[in-house]
Structures are given as C-alpha cells and as structure tokens.
Design an enzyme around this catalytic site. Structure first.
Site, PDB file in Angstrom:
ATOM      1  N   ARG A  53       0.816  -1.419   0.123  1.00 43.28           N
ATOM      2  CA  ARG A  53      -0.122  -0.030   0.034  1.00 43.28           C
ATOM      3  C   ARG A  53       0.837   1.201  -0.016  1.00 43.28           C
ATOM      4  NH1 ARG A  53      -1.512   1.822   4.586  1.00 43.28           N
ATOM      5  NH2 ARG A  53      -2.192  -0.483   5.615  1.00 43.28           N
ATOM      6  N   TYR A 106     -16.104  16.294 -16.763  1.00 42.91           N
ATOM      7  CA  TYR A 106     -16.869  15.103 -16.691  1.00 42.91           C
ATOM      8  C   TYR A 106     -17.649  14.862 -15.387  1.00 42.91           C
ATOM      9  CZ  TYR A 106     -16.913  10.024 -15.119  1.00 42.91           C
ATOM     10  OH  TYR A 106     -17.081   8.908 -14.655  1.00 42.91           O
ATOM     11  N   ASP A 179      -6.868  18.546 -15.547  1.00 43.92           N
ATOM     12  CA  ASP A 179      -7.457  17.118 -15.625  1.00 43.92           C
ATOM     13  C   ASP A 179      -7.122  17.256 -17.480  1.00 43.92           C
ATOM     14  OD1 ASP A 179      -8.628  15.141 -16.725  1.00 43.92           O
ATOM     15  OD2 ASP A 179     -10.281  15.031 -15.627  1.00 43.92           O
ATOM     16  N   LYS A 204      -7.865   5.927 -19.609  1.00 43.79           N
ATOM     17  CA  LYS A 204      -8.513   6.450 -21.029  1.00 43.79           C
ATOM     18  C   LYS A 204      -7.033   6.353 -21.700  1.00 43.79           C
ATOM     19  CE  LYS A 204     -12.454   7.320 -19.241  1.00 43.79           C
ATOM     20  NZ  LYS A 204     -12.317   7.285 -17.874  1.00 43.79           N
TER      21      LYS A 204
HETATM   22  C1  LIG Z   1     -12.065  13.581 -18.076  1.00 48.92           C
HETATM   23  C2  LIG Z   1     -12.137  12.652 -16.997  1.00 48.92           C
HETATM   24  N1  LIG Z   1     -11.437  12.775 -15.876  1.00 48.92           N
HETATM   25  C3  LIG Z   1     -11.541  12.020 -14.784  1.00 48.92           C
HETATM   26  C4  LIG Z   1     -12.494  10.965 -14.950  1.00 48.92           C
HETATM   27  C5  LIG Z   1     -12.510   9.812 -14.075  1.00 48.92           C
HETATM   28  O1  LIG Z   1     -11.657   8.662 -14.214  1.00 48.92           O
HETATM   29  P1  LIG Z   1     -12.139   7.138 -13.702  1.00 48.92           P
HETATM   30  O2  LIG Z   1     -13.241   6.643 -14.609  1.00 48.92           O
HETATM   31  O3  LIG Z   1     -10.701   6.709 -14.149  1.00 48.92           O
HETATM   32  O4  LIG Z   1     -12.225   7.285 -12.128  1.00 48.92           O
HETATM   33  C6  LIG Z   1     -13.119  10.599 -16.354  1.00 48.92           C
HETATM   34  C7  LIG Z   1     -13.873   9.302 -16.586  1.00 48.92           C
HETATM   35  O5  LIG Z   1     -14.685   9.024 -17.622  1.00 48.92           O
HETATM   36  C8  LIG Z   1     -12.788  11.439 -17.595  1.00 48.92           C
HETATM   37  O6  LIG Z   1     -13.434  11.313 -18.469  1.00 48.92           O
END
Ligand SMILES: Cc1ncc(COP(=O)(O)O)c(C=O)c1O
Length: 386
Positions: A53, A106, A179, A204
């Site tokens: 961890r 998101y 992000d 992604k």
């Molecule tokens: C732009 C963006 N940021 C963060 C996330 C969250 O990531 P996760 O699904 O890996 O928790 C997503 C998920 O679709 C996303 O599209």
C-alpha cells in the site's frame, strides 16, 4: 537512462522509471504481485520497500514514467481517476474552503464536488472554461484553494487558457489543477504552462486499450507529491501492480497511438462538419471553434474526442447512437477502439438539471485507431438510415 541526458517524449514513454530487473535481467518491469517485502533484520529494509500500500516497484515505475512524461517532480498512481481527484482535493482543502470548477466537466467530477465534497464542507463555483475573466471573478481570495480545469473539456471540447489561469490562481495563492485526460502529455504539457498539478484518468489514453481502470496525479512540487503519497498510504486507493503494469505498457505506445487517433479524428470531423444531418460539431481543431488558436498554441494536435449535435434533437441523437455498429455504444474513451455515447443520459447523467447539464441531442465520439474509411462509413449509415 543517463540522468545527465535529456530525452524525447517517445523515449521517456518507453524507458523512464524502468530498467532491466536487477534479479534476472527481465527487460519489462515485472508485475510485483507481493503485499510485503522481506526485511534484513528489524527496520532493515532490503530495497526501500516495506508494504505494497505504501509502495510497490511496478507502481513506482508507472509513477516515475508519468512524472517524466508530464515534466513533473512526482507521480502518484491511484485505483481510478476519481480516487486521484478526491485525494488531491482532500489534501489541499479543508472544510470551509472553496474551489473554482469548470462549467463543462466529466459528470463524475461534478458528482464528487456536489454530492461528496459539498456535504464535507468544500464549496465550489462553476465558471466557463473559455472565460478567464469569469474564472478570475469566481476566485474568493483567501478561501479559494484551487482552480480546477479540464482542457479540452468533457464533453463540449472547451479549451481553457492554462498559462493565464495559472497566473490568476497564483495571484490569489491558489493552485491550478488540470485534468489532462483528453489531451494526454503527448499533446499538452500543463506543468510547463504553469499548472501545479495534473490529474489523469489513466483508464483512458494512458492505458489506451480499455482494459484497466486507474488514475494519477503528477505534481510540479515534490513536497506536495509527498503529501499526496502520504494521504494515499493513509487512505489506501492505490493502483494494484497488475493495473500499474497495464498502464505502463500502454504508455509505451502513447505517442504513436495519439498521432493515429488525431489523424482519424480529423477525417471524422471533416465528414461530420459537411453532413446535413449534423447541426454542430465540437472539436478544437475546427477553425470556427471559439478557442481554436489557443488550442493550436497550447496543444501539439487537437486530440480524438469529438462531439456533435444531431438535427432532429434527442430522439435523432439516440437513433444515431443505437445504429452505430463499428463505433461501440459504451461509456469511457481513449481506447484503440472507437466508442459512441449520449452524454446527457450516459457519462453526464449525474449533471442533469445542474449548471453543468449538457444538451440532450449531443453525441460524443472517442475516435479510435481503426481504418478511418470504415469509421466514416459507419457514421454515414448511422446518420442516413433515419
Ligand atoms: C476527463 C475525465 N476525468 C476523470 C475521469 C474519472 O476517471 P475514472 O473513471 O478512471 O475514475 C473521467 C472518466 O470518464 C474523465 O473522462
């Protein structure tokens, strides 16, 4: 790698944080499937590792590789993008603090702010990603701990001005977090433009094959990185070694994948923009995009996420999603395969009725790396079968 040398992105993607295994020369970083590590006497750690961890060699390789690719000081790999976002916010904010968030983001990010962190006491104000003055006006000096931006944003492909917004954040003592999931470090390097922290859903493009869920933070500052790692060790949302291995493997081909993703997206956008059944296309590479020149300045290319509105409204958009065959109807993005979805009822259902609500006739594409001709033929039949 020779620490006195500087290397290109493609080289770092394959080698940073990684070297042949000292035990047997394995060229690929092994999946260190171990929870604990033998100690040479009490307190005598053999290799710096004590419990997985806290740290694990496969995860460490991924963290170091991501930090190198983003040009940051420290990477911390999480069990998901959401776990990374939550960790960052809980480390830098306390109840009573405030964060400026984008008005296009998101849906899960908005849900985190609205349903989890608001009851905890963290206030947020949405502001237009395109409007730096509105972002500056939303800052509450002394109380705002971070400005959060997604650029390109999800799902409307808005572009925020990283350099100027970093200045706004720093002038008021706040951090800028970007992000970078849609762009990836191959197309955009927020830390070089002034951001303090980059967040990723490594699920992604970083992983790239839709076979793993993961997240990461990369910090400009080593101290903040250490605080995040301490928080992660205390709360436990770490990336497991197999997941870390998959993302590390995905990163090796990120540069070549992104080039092909962008090539295909440009072909798809040209097709959609000329199609009578398409009301509007959202893509920063289009000259009529409101922030096209900003995108051209801060990104290497324009990415492979494309959204469009369908003539005929919600029902017509639903039909297009349901008729697509090669584009798989599914949430998520960034894999080699093309995906199609209806954000209003799928990825962004959690923003319905909020200030971040998305149009219900909007279709979002994650353009993959299949043959562009095949992708266009599929969209054509989906749009014209009506
Ligand atoms: C732009 C963006 N940021 C963060 C996330 C969250 O990531 P996760 O699904 O890996 O928790 C997503 C998920 O679709 C996303 O599209």
């Amino acid at each position: 790698m020779d620490p006195s040398q500087s290397y290109g992105f493609e080289t770092l993607a394959i080698h940073a944080g990684q070297s042949a295994d000292p035990a047997n020369g394995a060229v690929m970083t092994p999946i260190y499937a171990t929870s604990t590590y033998k100690q040479d006497g009490v307190g005598g750690l053999r290799s710096g590792y004590e419990y997985s961890r806290t740290a694990n060699p496969t995860r460490r390789a991924l963290e170091d590789c991501l930090a190198a690719l983003e040009g940051g000081a420290r990477g911390v790999a999480f069990a998901s993008g959401m776990a990374a976002e939550d960790a960052f916010l809980r480390v830098i904010c306390s109840p009573g603090d405030h964060v400026v968030i984008p008005n296009d983001a998101y849906g899960g990010t908005y849900r985190l702010f609205n349903s989890v962190l608001k009851p905890w006491g963290l206030h947020h104000t949405p502001a237009s990603v395109h409007d730096t003055a509105a972002i500056a006006a939303a800052v509450q000096p002394g109380r705002t701990k971070a400005i959060w931006i997604e650029t390109p944003s999800n799902p409307l492909l808005g572009i925020a001005d990283i350099t100027t917004i970093a200045q706004v954040a720093h002038d008021s003592g706040a951090l800028l977090v970007v992000d970078n999931t849609f762009a990836t470090p191959y197309l955009q390097q927020p830390i070089a433009l002034g951001a303090d922290v980059v967040v990723h859903s490594t699920t992604k493009y970083a992983g790239g094959h839709s076979d793993v869920v993961g997240g990461a933070l990369v910090t400009m500052d080593d101290r903040l990185g250490a605080d995040l790692a301490t928080f992660q060790n205390s709360t436990g949302a770490t990336a497991g070694p197999f997941d870390a291995f998959l993302v590390l493997r995905g990163l090796k081909t990120l540069a070549v994948r992104m080039e092909r993703h962008c090539d295909n997206a440009e072909r798809v956008v040209a097709f959609l923009a000329a199609h009578a059944a398409v009301a509007e296309v959202f893509y920063p590479g289009l000259p009529q995009h409101p922030a096209h020149s900003l995108a051209a300045a801060q990104m290497k290319r324009f990415g492979a996420m494309v959204s469009f509105r369908v003539e005929g409204g919600h029902e017509a958009a639903l039909d297009v999603c349901n008729r697509a065959q090669l584009f798989t109807l599914a949430e998520s993005l960034g894999g080699v395969e093309s995906l199609i979805e209806l954000p209003a009822t799928m990825t962004h259902a959690s923003v319905a009725g909020s200030e971040l609500a998305v149009p219900d006739d909007l279709v979002r594409l994650s353009v993959g790396i299949e043959s562009a001709d095949d992708l266009i033929r599929d969209l054509q039949q989906a749009l014209e079968a009506r």
